[in-house]
Design an enzyme around this catalytic site. Sequence first.
Site, PDB file in Angstrom:
ATOM      1  N   HIS A 126     -60.254 -48.984  41.208  1.00 34.83           N
ATOM      2  CA  HIS A 126     -58.877 -49.477  41.057  1.00 34.83           C
ATOM      3  C   HIS A 126     -58.612 -50.823  41.725  1.00 34.83           C
ATOM      4  CE1 HIS A 126     -54.534 -48.951  41.007  1.00 34.83           C
ATOM      5  NE2 HIS A 126     -54.747 -48.076  39.890  1.00 34.83           N
TER       6      HIS A 126
ATOM      7  N   ASN B 152     -55.823 -45.754  43.506  1.00 33.16           N
ATOM      8  CA  ASN B 152     -54.670 -45.917  44.585  1.00 33.16           C
ATOM      9  C   ASN B 152     -53.791 -44.807  44.905  1.00 33.16           C
ATOM     10  OD1 ASN B 152     -53.490 -46.926  42.721  1.00 33.16           O
ATOM     11  ND2 ASN B 152     -52.101 -48.387  43.792  1.00 33.16           N
ATOM     12  N   HIS B 153     -53.435 -43.981  43.763  1.00 31.62           N
ATOM     13  CA  HIS B 153     -52.580 -42.838  43.884  1.00 31.62           C
ATOM     14  C   HIS B 153     -53.130 -41.444  44.148  1.00 31.62           C
ATOM     15  CE1 HIS B 153     -48.848 -44.746  41.798  1.00 31.62           C
ATOM     16  NE2 HIS B 153     -49.551 -45.748  42.507  1.00 31.62           N
TER      17      HIS B 153
END
Length: 88
Positions: free
Chosen positions: A71, A18-19
Amino acid sequence: MFALKIVFPTEFVLLRGNHETKEINNAYGFKDECLMKFGPSEGVQVFDRFNEVFSWLPLACLVGGKILCMHGGISDALKSLDDIRAVN
């Protein structure tokens, strides 16, 4: 990790977390780190290239058709495998 993927393409799966977005990488200092290490011109190019690579990583995978890997913070809106498949 990328070198291992190149040498052993069927043995490794690299997934996007998610990053791995340009906005998040900028907000959490990755762009600043690239600028500091490589200078203003090359630092922006390095930052942009990393984010381009991240954009090609899959969001999820099925291992052996049974184990879903992804994730946990990708999105609350993704409720099924078809939702994930629909992401460009």
